[in-house]
Design a protein around this motif. Structure first.
Motif, PDB file in Angstrom:
ATOM      1  N   SER A  66       0.701  -1.291  -0.065  1.00 14.43           N
ATOM      2  CA  SER A  66       0.112   0.008  -0.022  1.00 14.43           C
ATOM      3  C   SER A  66       0.999   1.290  -0.221  1.00 14.43           C
ATOM      4  O   SER A  66       1.910   1.178   0.271  1.00 14.43           O
ATOM      5  CB  SER A  66      -0.936  -0.138   1.027  1.00 14.43           C
TER       6      SER A  66
ATOM      7  N   LYS B 285     -15.249   7.387  -4.988  1.00 12.39           N
ATOM      8  CA  LYS B 285     -13.973   6.625  -5.038  1.00 12.39           C
ATOM      9  C   LYS B 285     -12.798   7.366  -5.662  1.00 12.39           C
ATOM     10  O   LYS B 285     -13.244   8.413  -6.402  1.00 12.39           O
ATOM     11  CB  LYS B 285     -14.252   5.602  -6.035  1.00 12.39           C
TER      12      LYS B 285
ATOM     13  N   ILE C  54      -6.336   2.292  -5.940  1.00 11.58           N
ATOM     14  CA  ILE C  54      -7.635   2.943  -5.444  1.00 11.58           C
ATOM     15  C   ILE C  54      -7.272   3.026  -4.045  1.00 11.58           C
ATOM     16  O   ILE C  54      -6.699   2.460  -3.184  1.00 11.58           O
ATOM     17  CB  ILE C  54      -8.682   2.055  -5.656  1.00 11.58           C
ATOM     18  N   LEU C  55      -8.101   4.126  -3.764  1.00 12.62           N
ATOM     19  CA  LEU C  55      -7.999   4.460  -2.119  1.00 12.62           C
ATOM     20  C   LEU C  55      -8.737   3.873  -1.215  1.00 12.62           C
ATOM     21  O   LEU C  55      -9.924   3.850  -1.646  1.00 12.62           O
ATOM     22  CB  LEU C  55      -8.254   6.120  -1.838  1.00 12.62           C
ATOM     23  N   GLU C  56      -8.425   3.177  -0.242  1.00 10.66           N
ATOM     24  CA  GLU C  56      -9.324   2.411   0.575  1.00 10.66           C
ATOM     25  C   GLU C  56      -8.750   2.921   1.983  1.00 10.66           C
ATOM     26  O   GLU C  56      -7.833   2.511   2.553  1.00 10.66           O
ATOM     27  CB  GLU C  56      -9.106   0.900   0.502  1.00 10.66           C
ATOM     28  N   GLY C  57      -9.795   3.581   2.386  1.00  8.80           N
ATOM     29  CA  GLY C  57      -9.241   4.172   3.943  1.00  8.80           C
ATOM     30  C   GLY C  57      -8.152   5.254   3.635  1.00  8.80           C
ATOM     31  O   GLY C  57      -8.562   6.081   2.776  1.00  8.80           O
TER      32      GLY C  57
ATOM     33  N   LYS D 239      -5.314   4.230   2.611  1.00  9.24           N
ATOM     34  CA  LYS D 239      -4.131   3.717   1.947  1.00  9.24           C
ATOM     35  C   LYS D 239      -4.643   3.497   0.372  1.00  9.24           C
ATOM     36  O   LYS D 239      -5.705   3.059   0.144  1.00  9.24           O
ATOM     37  CB  LYS D 239      -4.085   2.132   2.482  1.00  9.24           C
TER      38      LYS D 239
ATOM     39  N   LEU E 227      -6.413  -2.165  -6.906  1.00 15.37           N
ATOM     40  CA  LEU E 227      -7.797  -2.477  -7.524  1.00 15.37           C
ATOM     41  C   LEU E 227      -7.960  -3.909  -7.849  1.00 15.37           C
ATOM     42  O   LEU E 227      -7.097  -4.194  -8.634  1.00 15.37           O
ATOM     43  CB  LEU E 227      -8.335  -1.528  -8.591  1.00 15.37           C
TER      44      LEU E 227
END
Length: 250
Positions: free
Chosen positions: A58, A130, A240-243, A245, A249
């Protein structure tokens, strides 16, 4: 789409492509209504795409050098990357040169990154539905994924210290070129970016040699970074931004 484009008739599916030419203009858009693509061709988003392709677990984008340093005490195994004005900030593992994001250096690692423009643009877009990262390196993958989304798209150009720049806008035009053919409606800024891309697409490297950011990087002796960042479809991964981090994807 954003309110200032409400008079446009959307295509079937209601999908549009808007371009934000600089992070300073983000407040004019209702970012929560969009999928955002953050663009910082020289060099942050190119390096992020290359790092994720090369197996980085990440990448955590932060706005300030101090935020980056704060991770040092909590996570000793994290790599810290900081760039300001094109140069590595003293005391950090590396900056945002794509050559720092090789498989040998980043595979399985988490990197905390702050840059002059790219991470700033991302943080200002944080309320989007997103957020993904785009560069010439993953152009086709990004466009193919966007074509499958039933959402309006906002292409956010990181620019240079909140000013317009040519290379990010040209990339936005490359995305607009592909999405236009898929039935997306372009706003005026997207049309301008599209038209710029038509001018430069046959020799992007030569066209972008005139840019101010290119001149800044040349003055630092890193022309190789410029050429690297202008390669098309070297990678397929989409960060892709998750939270907090950026991850690959799936």
């Amino acid at each position: 789409m954003s309110n200032n484009h409400a008079d446009q008739t959307p295509p079937s599916g209601g999908r549009g492509v808007d371009v934000c030419l600089t992070p300073a203009l983000i407040p004019l858009f209702d970012v929560e209504n969009y999928i955002v693509v953050v663009i910082d061709i020289f060099r942050a988003t190119s390096s992020i795409c290359y790092g994720i392709e090369n197996g980085a677990e990440s990448i955590i984008p932060v706005s300030e050098v101090e935020e980056c340093l704060a991770y040092q005490d909590k996570f000793a195994d994290y790599l810290l990357a900081a760039e300001r004005n094109g140069e590595v900030v003293a005391g950090f593992d590396f900056g945002n040169s794509p050559f720092s994001y090789t498989q040998e250096k980043v595979s399985g690692k988490t990197i905390v990154l702050t840059t002059t423009n790219g991470t700033h643009a991302l943080q200002r877009s944080i309320k989007a539905k997103k957020i993904i990262i785009g560069s010439f390196l993953n152009l086709t993958s990004v466009c193919n994924w966007l074509k499958d989304q039933q959402e309006d798209i906002l292409l956010v150009c990181a620019g240079w210290k909140n000013n317009f720049n040519l290379e990010d806008t040209l990339f936005a035009g490359a995305v607009a070129d592909q999405l236009k053919s898929a039935g997306f409606i372009l706003d005026d800024a997207a049309i301008a970016a599209y038209d710029l891309f038509q001018i430069g697409k046959n020799d992007i490297s030569t066209y972008l040699k005139k840019t101010s950011h290119s001149e800044r990087l040349k003055a630092l002796g890193i022309e190789a970074d410029i050429e690297f960042c202008l390669q098309t479809d070297l990678t397929t991964a989409i960060p892709i931004l998750e939270g907090e981090k950026l991850v690959k994807l799936i």
